[in-house]
Design an enzyme around this catalytic site. Structure first.
Site, mmCIF file in Angstrom:
data_model
loop_
_atom_site.group_PDB
_atom_site.id
_atom_site.type_symbol
_atom_site.label_atom_id
_atom_site.label_comp_id
_atom_site.label_asym_id
_atom_site.label_seq_id
_atom_site.Cartn_x
_atom_site.Cartn_y
_atom_site.Cartn_z
ATOM 1 N N GLU C 50 15.871 -2.004 5.132
ATOM 2 C CA GLU C 50 15.611 -2.257 3.569
ATOM 3 C C GLU C 50 14.099 -2.171 3.119
ATOM 4 O OE1 GLU C 50 17.725 -5.955 2.856
ATOM 5 O OE2 GLU C 50 19.618 -4.871 3.360
ATOM 6 N N GLU C 81 23.394 -4.777 5.333
ATOM 7 C CA GLU C 81 23.225 -5.090 6.313
ATOM 8 C C GLU C 81 24.346 -4.620 7.488
ATOM 9 O OE1 GLU C 81 22.258 -7.023 3.818
ATOM 10 O OE2 GLU C 81 20.269 -7.384 4.129
ATOM 11 N N PHE C 107 19.801 -12.908 7.493
ATOM 12 C CA PHE C 107 20.759 -11.836 6.635
ATOM 13 C C PHE C 107 21.538 -11.136 8.030
ATOM 14 C CE2 PHE C 107 17.330 -10.755 3.545
ATOM 15 C CZ PHE C 107 17.290 -12.015 2.901
ATOM 16 N N HIS C 150 16.342 -18.385 3.624
ATOM 17 C CA HIS C 150 15.404 -17.486 4.205
ATOM 18 C C HIS C 150 14.662 -18.020 5.258
ATOM 19 C CE1 HIS C 150 16.524 -15.016 0.587
ATOM 20 N NE2 HIS C 150 15.530 -13.956 1.088
HETATM 21 C C1 TPP Z 1 21.536 -9.857 1.731
HETATM 22 C C2 TPP Z 1 20.332 -9.740 1.607
HETATM 23 N N1 TPP Z 1 19.282 -8.680 1.802
HETATM 24 C C3 TPP Z 1 18.151 -8.320 1.454
HETATM 25 C C4 TPP Z 1 17.638 -9.354 0.748
HETATM 26 C C5 TPP Z 1 16.245 -9.276 0.237
HETATM 27 N N2 TPP Z 1 16.218 -9.002 -1.235
HETATM 28 C C6 TPP Z 1 15.892 -9.816 -1.869
HETATM 29 S S1 TPP Z 1 16.079 -9.172 -3.463
HETATM 30 C C7 TPP Z 1 16.314 -7.757 -2.971
HETATM 31 C C8 TPP Z 1 16.596 -6.536 -3.978
HETATM 32 C C9 TPP Z 1 17.664 -7.076 -4.807
HETATM 33 O O1 TPP Z 1 17.831 -5.831 -5.706
HETATM 34 P P1 TPP Z 1 18.755 -6.097 -6.978
HETATM 35 O O2 TPP Z 1 20.182 -6.560 -6.343
HETATM 36 O O3 TPP Z 1 18.779 -4.840 -7.927
HETATM 37 O O4 TPP Z 1 18.203 -7.256 -7.826
HETATM 38 P P2 TPP Z 1 16.958 -7.392 -8.579
HETATM 39 O O5 TPP Z 1 15.568 -7.886 -7.709
HETATM 40 O O6 TPP Z 1 16.420 -5.855 -9.140
HETATM 41 O O7 TPP Z 1 16.738 -8.027 -9.782
HETATM 42 C C10 TPP Z 1 16.433 -7.744 -1.440
HETATM 43 C C11 TPP Z 1 16.432 -6.551 -0.834
HETATM 44 C C12 TPP Z 1 18.304 -10.604 0.395
HETATM 45 N N3 TPP Z 1 18.101 -11.564 -0.314
HETATM 46 N N4 TPP Z 1 19.704 -10.662 0.831
#
Ligand code: TPP
Ligand code: TPP
Ligand code: MG
Ligand code: MG
Lengths: 341, 347, 347, 341
Positions: C50, C81, C107, C150
């Site tokens: 990611e 993942e 994760f 985290h």
């Molecule tokens: C399982 C997991 N993978 C990766 C992350 C890291 N991460 C935190 S927010 C995010 C993006 C989330 O995007 P979205 O669901 O569209 O929510 P937004 O932040 O746009 O509100 C990522 C990849 C995480 N918290 N959990």
């Protein structure tokens, strides 16, 4: 094997010249022979289980032969497949040998995995089989990754990911399909819909419209009668060529039925499916009978052909079982080998 | 309440007749009884999992439950371990008491996030406000000729995670009493059943009983050597102890019954008494349960030990299919006896 | 090849000038250099994860790689993942050498099946025919105020699984050399980076080098006490050792660098030399890496130990958000010093 | 709150009697006030971060206020929600208090989680908030389970599962939706589609047609302008009533935009989205401006109303920040409390 074969499904004999007829006969009889090989292989597996010669359990593919055989007939030897707990059919159709498969099932050293994998883990790199998987849906990522590998290497290979309708319950499948669609990977997801997830009918486990699922991910989707090897083959050829041309992933749902229990020990089945249902499928929808009838109707084959094939296959199976029964077990020190490459 | 005789439970099949007020049942029956009795007592309890209803799960441990409690409380799920475990967490957070069935312990790999990042942490992260009274029933153990993806004993992973409790019953008596405690506990509990032990018979009392977590059970008393054994390995240790008796070595067999919480005190006391310890567990040996227990005892009984604490886990290899190989991966009574002889200077 | 001076690597920021042929870089740069050099060398290497491309991952460790190698080799994935780790396994089985990025070690819970039931077992289950040269790069470590989902250090889980290798670099030098080895290894390797250490500086040589797995590194020599420390805890141990020096206690600091394979020999030798051992690791203490290492040393150096092997892992609690609480969960130099003083009879 | 409010989206003033107008005014101004509370709360969060008074990071909800507020206005207090890493808006809209939220963000003892959860884990059982979740998609199962609980207990409660478009990458979501559809559970999946997964536009991560995904699982699906709180509210009322009547799950996609970075530290954004794009959304699609304009056009509210609201909200926020800054940290011994219940 990706030649064009006539697949008219009506009874009406095809109008062909002699050379074409010979090719047709040869091709379809070879598929018949593969299906019969699987059928008789599985009969023997059941026999080995019943006579306590096989350790553990096995999930028989009988009844579903047209799927593996029809799909694999559309593949090159160097194309990849991933398989399932119900994987003997895929293995054989992709080119594995009966004797080494029996040896694997008995945990013997000449088995495809030196006896370490067993029924649920047969892999055969030489025939492009990346392995059966005992985790339902567990190979969706692997197949998709293999397809990305084919694309990056520019090898022109395609990948077929076999799985049962139960795998539609696993989120991994959707994660993988999403990426396959995004990256236009040469992978074909073949769903063997045999109506049951173990002992539960899939109408109780699968909401909505199955085929709408891959479609929602932008994947080209088709459905086919999984008991009709000619239909399966025709669809597979289309989807494989599409994938090979770089037109991306596809999903092929093959509607089929397992003639035996979920595994060899699943004898009392009436609480989840009726004997009438089973009888109907065996009588009306046996892929061997269906192809045999068509070949006869077309005048492409007659009793002697089938008898000859059966003799040959039975001999091979018998020899295979004998080979396996007589084969040595792996050396005890092998237990600690192959943990690391 | 405790067993009429600790050792008779383990060797129950040899007991000619059950004493007054006790019955002989299998471990599978013990599980079923615990579930049925608890479900009768508390309507908030639901069972969820693959083929748990009519099929009664592949080990037939749940037979009859859907007939008694109906499909609203015994729920067949799709093959979605992460999904239905997550559903279990949500049920538990909102007033229900779910018991989730993960058919083979190997499939826990699919539900790790829901168990470890969600269930285990909700209570703490919410500052104590939310609770997750969830039981995850699953299996461990090899030698069923089921190969690498259906034979693992992954309980060490969960024992490592704060917020989870981990239960490893070794007899019908323990299974029934511990499962009831698990269901009544307000925390997520992983309950591991050895799939080779469902047919093991043993005595249970007629009436109601529970067994507290964090209390090790001395399955056999002895003075020369302590064998700490978990789950499937308890029978192995008892068999070894019987052999060792012939050799004049008196082995104490202790079953921690729960690895989290762990009854360190009882283990250390026994080690202090015998001065020699073997720890046997069916998980992979490296970084497994034997490591923690050996470390705890080595530290706690340091000045009493006559020899290093020895460990016997499963061989550090994926479980092979071939019977001739698979049998080499699991600790056997013979291996325990050999180790004990060396430890006691008899080799 | 080895460091010009073992201890100078750890305390590199204090070195006024890098010796001839050595450069000072951060741990983050070391990772990036290893990836870039390996990707130049071997076109089969791909990165997946990611936000690994333009964003260069949240820790900016991968910046510049997509610009050099293009989006065909540095691939942004959906937040899947399990899916992209599975894709990594499939790539690895068919001739590619993927490096998968799991943004936070927490994760990994989502990818356990693909790592443990697939990647780890394919080679064995296929009787040695298929191989999975896959690297999973991920993080560990707390104190970033990122709370319970985290901040975990879950490396013990993977160390428990045969078929996997587990790498825990603690300096830029180690990170670069070990990552190259990981990429060239034909097995699945879990590579854990402490997210608090990306800015740590240290010396690396100009040219090409690799560091073999299973070879512990003596980060500091000493004679009174052995501190075995992993990853983030190496700096903690070195800081403690410096303080202990003031007290006249000479501490040896050993970094196993890989927990699987584990260099038992070097650990045991050191324990035999010093007779006192503390094991420090940032994973939860119970059933964690300290347990295995303590058990190995307690057994291997039994007759040489003057005191029980002491363990210091993270507190067995979900990592709390509040800084005043979070800081209590991770071993500190002060805690190591206290323990060392007690162990050496100075408390 | 589930009264019927007129939601004509044209500019034309509604023809209403005085009592109705007063009710309308009061209702929409209360939603305006909630949105403003979130907006100003987030401004303060950013401020606390910039001035290094807040530990860690936070993901701001500014720009997306209409989603949380519109949806939660359709819920009862005892209905449940599950939330995300970007969860402050959901918390506030569901009824959490500003002061205890600030306290949580600063890791202080009077915080909703006694400082143990922080920005990404605020839960408030009393207002039905089952908690934010720092695992993308991580609460899909929890929300679905809560819905099964509501159904089994016959409580008439419904559950809203908030998540971002990025969660469409997580297989768990499909597993959960499948079961919600099979069992007809009272759960509404609310997808906040703000176009990005962290720093990656969702067209690069999401194949096919997003809305076709829930539909494929047999879930009733709608899409709405997530900047228009009246539209969000109207859709939510419909779907909540449906769920409460036992008609099963629904999926509501709210198209929206975050005005700030992915988290407070994400300042340099030009490599993944343009300043023009940001400016356009802020200027044209600000949910506060949109509702404000409509209220003015309708003659339902005028400057003095808005000024009064802003005064009130600012005072509350200021008091909340002060409360939090002055609040004590948890006692060190709390570190080992609440591991087990
Ligand atoms: C399982 C997991 N993978 C990766 C992350 C890291 N991460 C935190 S927010 C995010 C993006 C989330 O995007 P979205 O669901 O569209 O929510 P937004 O932040 O746009 O509100 C990522 C990849 C995480 N918290 N959990
Ligand atoms: C992840 C996982 N969960 C459960 C099982 C147990 N199991 C083995 S086969 C099976 C049913 C599979 O059904 P389907 O995918 O339709 O394949 P079929 O057996 O019908 O060919 C189940 C639940 C498993 N092997 N893996
Ligand atoms: Mg099926
Ligand atoms: Mg988004």
């Amino acid at each position: 094997m990706v030649s064009e074969h006539l697949t008219s499904s009506e009874g009406r004999p095809l109008a062909l010249d002699e050379a074409s007829r010979a090719r047709e006969r040869q091709f379809w009889l070879s598929l018949y022979e593969q299906m019969l090989t699987i059928r008789l292989f599985e009969e023997q597996v059941n026999e080995l289980y019943m006579s306590a010669k096989m350790p553990g359990l096995a999930h028989l593919y009988s009844g579903e032969e047209a799927v593996a055989v029809g799909v694999c007939a559309a593949l090159r030897r160097d194309d990849y497949i991933t398989s399932t707990h119900r994987g003997h059919g895929h293995c054989l159709a992709k080119g594995a040998a009966v004797d080494r498969m029996f040896a694997e099932l008995l945990g013997k050293q000449p088995g495809y995995c030196r006896g370490k994998g067993g029924s649920m883990h047969i892999a055969d790199q030489e025939s492009g089989n990346l392995g059966a998987n005992a985790i339902v849906g567990g190979s969706a990522g692997i197949a998709t990754g293999a397809a990305l590998s084919c694309k990056r290497r520019g090898s022109g290979q395609v990948v077929v990911c076999f799985f049962g309708d139960g795998a539609l319950g696993q989120g991994l499948l959707y994660e993988a399909m999403n990426m396959a669609a995004l990256w236009q990977l040469p992978v074909i997801y073949v769903c063997e819909n045999n109506l049951y997830n173990e002992y539960t009918p899939n109408r109780e486990t699968t909401a909505g419209d199955m085929l709408a699922r891959p479609r929602a991910f932008g994947i080209h989707t088709e459905e086919v009668d999984g008991q009709d090897v000619r239909a399966v083959y025709a669809a597979a050829v289309r989807l494989v060529e599409r994938a090979r041309r770089g037109e991306g992933p596809a999903y092929l749902q093959c509607n089929t039925y397992r003639f035996y229990g979920h595994h060899v020990g699943d004898i009392q089945r009436s609480y989840y499916r009726s004997r009438e249902e089973e009888e109907w499928w065996k009588a009306q929808r046996d892929p061997l009978k269906l192809l045999g009838s068509w070949l006869r109707e077309q005048g492409l084959a007659e009793d002697s052909h089938f008898a000859e094939i059966e003799r040959r296959v039975r001999a091979m199976i018998e020899a295979g079982v004998r080979f396996a029964l007589e084969a040595p077990y792996p050396d005890p020190q092998e237990v600690a080998q192959h943990v690391y490459a | 309440m405790s067993m009429p005789s600790a050792s008779s439970a383990a060797s129950a099949p040899q007991v000619p007749q059950a004493p007054e007020g006790w019955r002989e049942i299998t471990l599978g029956q013990a599980i079923r009884e615990a579930l049925a009795e608890e479900m009768r007592r508390d309507p908030r309890i639901l069972l969820l999992g693959e083929d748990v209803a009519e099929a009664g799960n592949p080990f037939k441990v749940l037979s009859g439950l859907v007939e008694e409690f109906g499909p609203e409380r015994v729920i067949d799920t799709p093959i979605s371990e992460a999904g239905f475990t997550g559903i279990g967490v949500g049920l538990a957070m909102t007033g229900m008491r779910p018991v989730v069935d993960i058919m083979f312990g190997d499939f826990l790999t699919l539900a790790m996030d829901q168990i470890v990042n969600q269930a285990a942490k909700v209570h703490y992260m919410s500052g104590g406000k939310l609770k997750v009274p969830l039981v995850v029933r699953t299996t461990l153990g090899a030698t069923r000729r089921s190969a690498a993806q259906h034979s693992q004993s992954l309980h060490a992973w969960f024992s490592h995670i704060p917020g989870l409790k981990v239960v490893l019953p070794s007899t019908p008596y323990d299974a029934k009493g511990l499962l009831k405690t698990a269901i009544r506990d307000d925390n997520p509990v992983l309950f591991f059943e050895d799939k080779m032990m469902y047919q093991l018979k043993g005595l249970v009392p007629e009436g109601e009983y529970t067994i507290p977590f964090g209390v090790a059970d001395i399955k056999r008393e002895g003075s020369d050597l302590t064998i700490v054994a978990t789950s499937s390995m308890v029978q192995v240790a008892l068999a070894a102890a019987t052999e060792l008796e012939q050799l004049g070595i008196s082995a104490e067999v202790i079953d921690p019954r729960t690895t989290s919480p762990l009854d360190k005190q009882t283990l250390i006391e026994s080690a202090k008494k015998t001065s020699r310890v073997i720890v046997v567990d069916e998980g992979y040996q490296s970084y497994g349960v034997t490591a923690e227990i050996a470390a705890v005892i080595s530290e706690g009984a340091f000045y009493y030990l006559d020899a290093p604490v020895k460990r016997l886990g499963a061989l550090d290899v994926p479980v092979p299919f071939s019977p001739v190989l698979e049998d080499l991966t699991v600790p056997t009574p013979a291996a325990v006896v050999e180790m004990a002889k060396t430890l006691c200077g008899r080799a």
